[in-house]
Design a protein around this motif. Sequence first.
Motif, short mmCIF file in Angstrom:
data_model
loop_
_atom_site.label_atom_id
_atom_site.label_comp_id
_atom_site.label_asym_id
_atom_site.label_seq_id
_atom_site.Cartn_x
_atom_site.Cartn_y
_atom_site.Cartn_z
N ARG A 8 -9.46 -6.66 0.48
CA ARG A 8 -9.39 -5.28 -0.01
C ARG A 8 -7.95 -4.77 0.03
O ARG A 8 -7.49 -4.08 -0.89
CB ARG A 8 -10.30 -4.38 0.82
CG ARG A 8 -11.79 -4.61 0.59
CD ARG A 8 -12.63 -3.47 1.16
NE ARG A 8 -14.04 -3.62 0.83
CZ ARG A 8 -14.95 -4.15 1.62
NH1 ARG A 8 -14.60 -4.56 2.85
NH2 ARG A 8 -16.21 -4.24 1.24
N VAL A 9 -7.24 -5.08 1.11
CA VAL A 9 -5.84 -4.65 1.21
C VAL A 9 -5.00 -5.33 0.14
O VAL A 9 -4.19 -4.68 -0.54
CB VAL A 9 -5.29 -4.97 2.61
CG1 VAL A 9 -3.79 -4.68 2.66
CG2 VAL A 9 -6.02 -4.17 3.68
N PHE A 10 -5.18 -6.64 -0.04
CA PHE A 10 -4.42 -7.36 -1.06
C PHE A 10 -4.66 -6.77 -2.45
O PHE A 10 -3.72 -6.53 -3.22
CB PHE A 10 -4.81 -8.84 -1.04
CG PHE A 10 -4.33 -9.60 -2.26
CD1 PHE A 10 -2.99 -9.89 -2.43
CD2 PHE A 10 -5.24 -10.00 -3.23
CE1 PHE A 10 -2.55 -10.57 -3.56
CE2 PHE A 10 -4.82 -10.69 -4.36
CZ PHE A 10 -3.47 -10.97 -4.51
N VAL A 11 -5.92 -6.51 -2.79
CA VAL A 11 -6.25 -5.93 -4.09
C VAL A 11 -5.59 -4.57 -4.25
O VAL A 11 -5.02 -4.26 -5.31
CB VAL A 11 -7.79 -5.82 -4.25
CG1 VAL A 11 -8.14 -4.92 -5.43
CG2 VAL A 11 -8.39 -7.20 -4.45
N ARG A 12 -5.61 -3.77 -3.21
CA ARG A 12 -5.00 -2.45 -3.30
C ARG A 12 -3.49 -2.53 -3.46
O ARG A 12 -2.88 -1.75 -4.20
CB ARG A 12 -5.36 -1.63 -2.05
CG ARG A 12 -4.82 -0.22 -2.06
CD ARG A 12 -5.35 0.60 -3.19
NE ARG A 12 -6.78 0.82 -3.09
CZ ARG A 12 -7.53 1.38 -4.01
NH1 ARG A 12 -6.98 1.79 -5.12
NH2 ARG A 12 -8.82 1.54 -3.85
N VAL A 13 -2.84 -3.50 -2.80
CA VAL A 13 -1.40 -3.69 -2.95
C VAL A 13 -1.06 -4.05 -4.40
O VAL A 13 -0.12 -3.52 -4.99
CB VAL A 13 -0.88 -4.77 -1.98
CG1 VAL A 13 0.58 -5.12 -2.30
CG2 VAL A 13 -0.99 -4.30 -0.54
N VAL A 14 -1.84 -4.95 -4.97
CA VAL A 14 -1.60 -5.34 -6.36
C VAL A 14 -1.77 -4.15 -7.29
O VAL A 14 -0.96 -3.91 -8.20
CB VAL A 14 -2.56 -6.48 -6.78
CG1 VAL A 14 -2.42 -6.78 -8.28
CG2 VAL A 14 -2.28 -7.73 -5.96
N GLU A 15 -2.80 -3.35 -7.06
CA GLU A 15 -3.11 -2.24 -7.96
C GLU A 15 -2.13 -1.08 -7.83
O GLU A 15 -1.84 -0.38 -8.81
CB GLU A 15 -4.53 -1.76 -7.71
CG GLU A 15 -5.59 -2.78 -8.13
CD GLU A 15 -7.00 -2.36 -7.77
OE1 GLU A 15 -7.94 -2.93 -8.35
OE2 GLU A 15 -7.16 -1.48 -6.90
N LYS A 30 1.18 1.02 7.39
CA LYS A 30 1.79 0.04 6.49
C LYS A 30 1.92 -1.32 7.17
O LYS A 30 1.70 -2.37 6.54
CB LYS A 30 3.16 0.54 6.04
CG LYS A 30 3.90 -0.45 5.13
CD LYS A 30 5.30 0.04 4.80
CE LYS A 30 6.06 -1.02 4.01
NZ LYS A 30 7.45 -0.59 3.72
N THR A 31 2.25 -1.33 8.45
CA THR A 31 2.41 -2.60 9.15
C THR A 31 1.08 -3.36 9.21
O THR A 31 1.06 -4.60 9.12
CB THR A 31 2.93 -2.36 10.58
OG1 THR A 31 2.09 -1.42 11.26
CG2 THR A 31 4.36 -1.84 10.55
N THR A 32 -0.01 -2.63 9.35
CA THR A 32 -1.33 -3.28 9.36
C THR A 32 -1.62 -3.92 8.02
O THR A 32 -2.11 -5.07 7.95
CB THR A 32 -2.42 -2.25 9.68
OG1 THR A 32 -2.16 -1.67 10.96
CG2 THR A 32 -3.81 -2.90 9.68
N ALA A 33 -1.30 -3.21 6.94
CA ALA A 33 -1.52 -3.76 5.60
C ALA A 33 -0.68 -5.02 5.39
O ALA A 33 -1.16 -6.03 4.87
CB ALA A 33 -1.18 -2.71 4.55
N THR A 34 0.56 -4.97 5.82
CA THR A 34 1.46 -6.12 5.68
C THR A 34 0.93 -7.32 6.46
O THR A 34 0.88 -8.45 5.95
CB THR A 34 2.87 -5.76 6.15
OG1 THR A 34 3.36 -4.65 5.40
CG2 THR A 34 3.82 -6.94 5.98
#
Length: 311
Positions: A8-15, A30-34
Amino acid sequence: MDQLSAMRVFVRVVETGNFTRAAATLNIPKTTATNMVQSLEAHLQTKLLNRTTRRVMVTTDGALYYERATQILSEITELDGSLSNSQTQPSGRLRVEMAGAFADLLVIPQLCDFYQRYPEIKLDIGVGDRLVDYIAENVDCALRGGTPKDQSLIARKVGELRMKFYASPDYLRRFGEPTHPSELEEKHMSVGYLNATAGRVMTMDACRGDEVLELTPRYVVSVNDARSYVSAALSGMGIIQSAWFMAKDSVESGKLVEILPGWECEPLPLYIVYPQTRHLSNKVRVFVDWLAKLVQNMKAEENREQIRKAS
């Protein structure tokens, strides 16, 4: 690693195009997403994103993974919804965009009814006609007038608006009442409606029987907001072509007068639009259904008013 959450995080980063916006829309640091995307890449043993100081770019493997991941996440959401919808009330935050006239005159006056039906839904209403980045801004859907031209959006028609001509009594005292729509190009003034996307003032359509006209009216002022459009007519700046629900209060109070009887244009369609990558969740579905009913009720009220005037 929670692979589903990482997806879900990866998809949101792309979008959204970067980690900062992705983290903000998911309400995580942001660090958690990374770290989650890095863990996903380690698990898959491939690089999904190329990062620079300014932007994030998807690799070839990342593009393939994104395509399948969005499908999987959508199917999971649909599965969860199909099992829970019959047992629980729709809930959560719903971000909706619409023009100010729709918000002020159509939707907001009836929101108590929506809340009584769906008390667990929190509505965030963005007001305006601007172009919306649905993914980056995490917008669930929008109410728009006119046929959508963006092929990346899914559109559901929820109704139509009948458009008629109106002017203020002050304008009619000063300039008289036109007897034919062509006079809007020759000797009368209109209020221009500026299409912000196209960067030009919109034409007016008029039809009666087999006679169909496309008019380029004369104007001294144009606006790009429906409420300001009606306000300019109220001040006597010119003739407008408006939906009935926007003009009815002013007509009832005598501040606007319907003119050119019998002349109308093709009804303006109303659509709810949302991105193809965004699953139509239960909360969006009930809002769309409620809004469609709202438009139907408005249309029925307009028809009753037409019958009353004709009798």
